[in-house]
Structure formats: C-alpha cells, structure tokens
Design a protein around this motif. Sequence first.
Motif, PDB file in Angstrom:
ATOM      1  N   ALA A 221       0.781  -1.089   0.210  1.00  0.00           N
ATOM      2  CA  ALA A 221       0.094  -0.012   0.012  1.00  0.00           C
ATOM      3  C   ALA A 221       0.916   1.202  -0.074  1.00  0.00           C
ATOM      4  N   VAL A 222       1.913   1.060   0.724  1.00  0.00           N
ATOM      5  CA  VAL A 222       2.915   2.352   0.831  1.00  0.00           C
ATOM      6  C   VAL A 222       3.326   2.486  -0.504  1.00  0.00           C
ATOM      7  N   ALA A 223       3.816   1.344  -1.355  1.00  0.00           N
ATOM      8  CA  ALA A 223       4.428   1.521  -2.632  1.00  0.00           C
ATOM      9  C   ALA A 223       3.260   2.091  -3.620  1.00  0.00           C
ATOM     10  N   ALA A 224       2.109   1.660  -3.511  1.00  0.00           N
ATOM     11  CA  ALA A 224       1.060   2.169  -4.490  1.00  0.00           C
ATOM     12  C   ALA A 224       0.778   3.741  -4.298  1.00  0.00           C
ATOM     13  N   ARG A 225       1.176   4.179  -2.908  1.00  0.00           N
ATOM     14  CA  ARG A 225       0.982   5.496  -2.610  1.00  0.00           C
ATOM     15  C   ARG A 225       2.175   6.513  -3.225  1.00  0.00           C
ATOM     16  N   GLY A 226       3.293   5.814  -3.570  1.00  0.00           N
ATOM     17  CA  GLY A 226       4.275   6.307  -3.890  1.00  0.00           C
ATOM     18  C   GLY A 226       4.091   6.409  -5.499  1.00  0.00           C
ATOM     19  N   PHE A 227       3.586   5.406  -6.133  1.00  0.00           N
ATOM     20  CA  PHE A 227       3.342   5.215  -7.264  1.00  0.00           C
ATOM     21  C   PHE A 227       2.143   6.571  -7.768  1.00  0.00           C
ATOM     22  N   GLU A 228       1.238   6.767  -6.859  1.00  0.00           N
ATOM     23  CA  GLU A 228       0.203   7.783  -7.173  1.00  0.00           C
ATOM     24  C   GLU A 228       1.120   9.239  -6.945  1.00  0.00           C
ATOM     25  N   GLU A 229       1.915   9.403  -6.142  1.00  0.00           N
ATOM     26  CA  GLU A 229       2.764  10.630  -6.239  1.00  0.00           C
ATOM     27  C   GLU A 229       3.420  10.971  -7.601  1.00  0.00           C
ATOM     28  N   TYR A 230       4.139   9.605  -7.799  1.00  0.00           N
ATOM     29  CA  TYR A 230       4.844   9.719  -9.112  1.00  0.00           C
ATOM     30  C   TYR A 230       4.180   9.948 -10.138  1.00  0.00           C
ATOM     31  N   LEU A 231       2.868   9.281 -10.361  1.00  0.00           N
ATOM     32  CA  LEU A 231       1.958   9.679 -11.599  1.00  0.00           C
ATOM     33  C   LEU A 231       1.498  11.068 -11.628  1.00  0.00           C
ATOM     34  N   ALA A 232       1.408  11.554 -10.332  1.00  0.00           N
ATOM     35  CA  ALA A 232       0.601  12.914 -10.322  1.00  0.00           C
ATOM     36  C   ALA A 232       1.770  13.979 -11.224  1.00  0.00           C
ATOM     37  N   SER A 233       2.976  13.709 -11.243  1.00  0.00           N
ATOM     38  CA  SER A 233       3.909  14.458 -11.936  1.00  0.00           C
ATOM     39  C   SER A 233       3.882  14.040 -13.491  1.00  0.00           C
ATOM     40  N   LYS A 234       3.784  12.693 -13.545  1.00  0.00           N
ATOM     41  CA  LYS A 234       3.957  12.186 -14.885  1.00  0.00           C
ATOM     42  C   LYS A 234       2.693  12.736 -15.710  1.00  0.00           C
ATOM     43  N   ARG A 235       1.463  12.889 -15.176  1.00  0.00           N
ATOM     44  CA  ARG A 235       0.184  12.989 -15.683  1.00  0.00           C
ATOM     45  C   ARG A 235       0.231  14.593 -16.150  1.00  0.00           C
ATOM     46  N   ALA A 236       1.104  15.335 -15.271  1.00  0.00           N
ATOM     47  CA  ALA A 236       1.097  16.906 -15.431  1.00  0.00           C
ATOM     48  C   ALA A 236       2.091  17.105 -16.492  1.00  0.00           C
ATOM     49  N   GLN A 237       2.891  16.216 -16.912  1.00  0.00           N
ATOM     50  CA  GLN A 237       3.938  16.717 -17.867  1.00  0.00           C
ATOM     51  C   GLN A 237       3.268  16.888 -19.332  1.00  0.00           C
ATOM     52  N   GLY A 238       3.508  18.320 -19.695  1.00  0.00           N
ATOM     53  CA  GLY A 238       3.050  18.671 -21.163  1.00  0.00           C
ATOM     54  C   GLY A 238       3.990  18.156 -22.273  1.00  0.00           C
ATOM     55  N   GLY A 239       3.319  18.375 -23.418  1.00  0.00           N
ATOM     56  CA  GLY A 239       4.021  17.942 -24.629  1.00  0.00           C
ATOM     57  C   GLY A 239       4.816  19.148 -25.098  1.00  0.00           C
ATOM     58  N   THR A 240       5.902  18.815 -25.652  1.00  0.00           N
ATOM     59  CA  THR A 240       6.861  19.718 -26.272  1.00  0.00           C
ATOM     60  C   THR A 240       6.580  20.140 -28.000  1.00  0.00           C
ATOM     61  N   GLY A 241       6.007  18.989 -28.339  1.00  0.00           N
ATOM     62  CA  GLY A 241       5.791  18.902 -29.918  1.00  0.00           C
ATOM     63  C   GLY A 241       6.686  18.119 -30.785  1.00  0.00           C
ATOM     64  N   ASP A 242       7.750  17.632 -29.849  1.00  0.00           N
ATOM     65  CA  ASP A 242       8.688  16.794 -30.237  1.00  0.00           C
ATOM     66  C   ASP A 242       8.670  15.590 -29.416  1.00  0.00           C
ATOM     67  N   PRO A 243       8.145  14.384 -30.116  1.00  0.00           N
ATOM     68  CA  PRO A 243       8.131  13.265 -29.139  1.00  0.00           C
ATOM     69  C   PRO A 243       9.347  12.779 -28.672  1.00  0.00           C
ATOM     70  N   VAL A 244      10.645  12.802 -29.340  1.00  0.00           N
ATOM     71  CA  VAL A 244      11.715  12.312 -28.864  1.00  0.00           C
ATOM     72  C   VAL A 244      12.078  13.323 -27.486  1.00  0.00           C
ATOM     73  N   GLU A 245      11.860  14.511 -27.469  1.00  0.00           N
ATOM     74  CA  GLU A 245      12.018  15.467 -26.591  1.00  0.00           C
ATOM     75  C   GLU A 245      11.214  15.116 -25.436  1.00  0.00           C
ATOM     76  N   ASP A 246      10.129  14.740 -25.426  1.00  0.00           N
ATOM     77  CA  ASP A 246       9.053  14.415 -24.456  1.00  0.00           C
ATOM     78  C   ASP A 246       9.583  13.197 -24.055  1.00  0.00           C
ATOM     79  N   LEU A 247      10.266  12.050 -24.642  1.00  0.00           N
ATOM     80  CA  LEU A 247      10.856  10.819 -24.013  1.00  0.00           C
ATOM     81  C   LEU A 247      11.962  11.461 -23.062  1.00  0.00           C
ATOM     82  N   ARG A 248      12.725  12.345 -23.632  1.00  0.00           N
ATOM     83  CA  ARG A 248      13.772  12.563 -22.659  1.00  0.00           C
ATOM     84  C   ARG A 248      13.454  13.463 -21.313  1.00  0.00           C
ATOM     85  N   ARG A 249      12.482  14.092 -21.626  1.00  0.00           N
ATOM     86  CA  ARG A 249      11.930  14.964 -20.339  1.00  0.00           C
ATOM     87  C   ARG A 249      11.231  13.811 -19.334  1.00  0.00           C
ATOM     88  N   GLY A 250      10.770  13.036 -19.924  1.00  0.00           N
ATOM     89  CA  GLY A 250      10.086  11.872 -19.092  1.00  0.00           C
ATOM     90  C   GLY A 250      10.947  10.924 -18.441  1.00  0.00           C
TER      91      GLY A 250
END
Length: 230
Positions: free
Chosen positions: A58-87
């Motif tokens: 359950a603690v690990a699941a909470r950690g994933f949720e915190e991590y996903l919050a930042s991933k979901r908020a990641q906007g695109g740059t228009g360059d898919p390779v740059e988006d991978l780099r930022r990810g």
Amino acid sequence: MTAQKDPDTRDRILRAAARLLTEAGGEPVSTRAVCTAAGVGAPTLYHHFGDKRGLFDAVAARGFEEYLASKRAQGGTGDPVEDLRRGWDLHIEYAVTHPAFYTLMYGTPRTPAAAGEAYGILLGLVEAVAGAGRLRVPVATAARMIHAAGVGTALTLIAGPSGEAADREASVRTREAVLAAVTSEGGDPAGTPLAARAVALKAALGSAPPAGLTASEAALLGEWLDRLAG
C-alpha cells in the motif's frame, strides 16, 4: 469510535510507514515501529493491511500515485523524442528525491495498479515517436529498453555516493545512449530507415485499423512489419 472503524486510521498508518521509510535510510522498518508512530495496536494494522507485505504494498502504491501526479502533469513539447527525454529526467528526479519510496516501488517485485499506468504513459510516449517515423525498433522493445535503463540508472544513483553533478552526467549519458539506440533524427521521410518506416506504419495501423483487411490479413501484415522493424 474504535480505531478499526475510524476512516482516518488507514491513512494515518500509511503516513507513519512512509515517514519511517524515509527516515530509515534504507534500513528495515518494523510493523511495531509503524504501530507506535501511528498510535495504533498491531491488530488494527493487520485489520487494514493483512500483514507487513500488504502494508508496504500500500505504501508503494501511494508512492506510485505521487509519481504519477507529476507524470500526468507533464505537457508535450511538440517533439516526441524530447518528450521521452523529459520523461526520463522526471523519472530520475523522483528517484533521487524520494529514494525510500522509489526503492520500494521499483526495487522489489510489487505490481500495484498504478505501476501499470506508469508503464502505459511510457508506452504512449514511445508510440508517439513511432508515429513520427523516428523509432528504430518495435514499440514494445523500445519501451522495455527505456524502462530497464531508467530503473537501473535510478537504483544505481540511489545506492551510490551522492554527487549531484556526477549523478546528472551519468543519467544524461545513459539517457542519450538509449535514445540513440531506439530513435532516429527527423527529416526527409525518403531518408528514413526502412525499420523506422515499418514501426511507424504499424503504429498508424494500430491506432486506425485498415477497414479493407480481414483480421487475419491485418495480423499477417503486422508480422511482416515486425520482421522489417527487426
């Protein structure tokens, strides 16, 4: 109202376990310590989580949720390779900023539902690169390579001596090596390698299956494209 019926009890136990993990510096955390920190008895902890593994799942699941919050908020740059780099950079930043959580999430064989969503986000980024005709290898292969390299780099940085400049250099060099292995430069489609074209076509067919082909024909075409991509 008893502790077992208090709707806030579960969250209090999780917060206590997370805090103790962060403070432990990699040392084991006992359920007794968690109970003491949360102000509950062992029966209450086991009532909510079943056992120690259930608690830390359950603690690990909470950690994933915190991590996903930042991933979901990641906007695109228009360059898919740059988006991978930022990810990649976001992944490493989370690891070095939350080492106890990250080790629990990726250093043990735990598979909370949020882990699948995290990998799904990576697959989406890779599929965008494929759709742009810039992926050298099949989507699944590229995603596995990036995931394995990213997790390995993060766990290595967590385990090693802290040195921000050296850590960043190691992460950047590994990131660029992996991206060079799985992606190609954009430009004139006529100059795009055949493998990248095959990957791009399969990605396009996956998002918009051709109406003129039967299921068997589509499967056969996919097999041929995989061979060309390989």
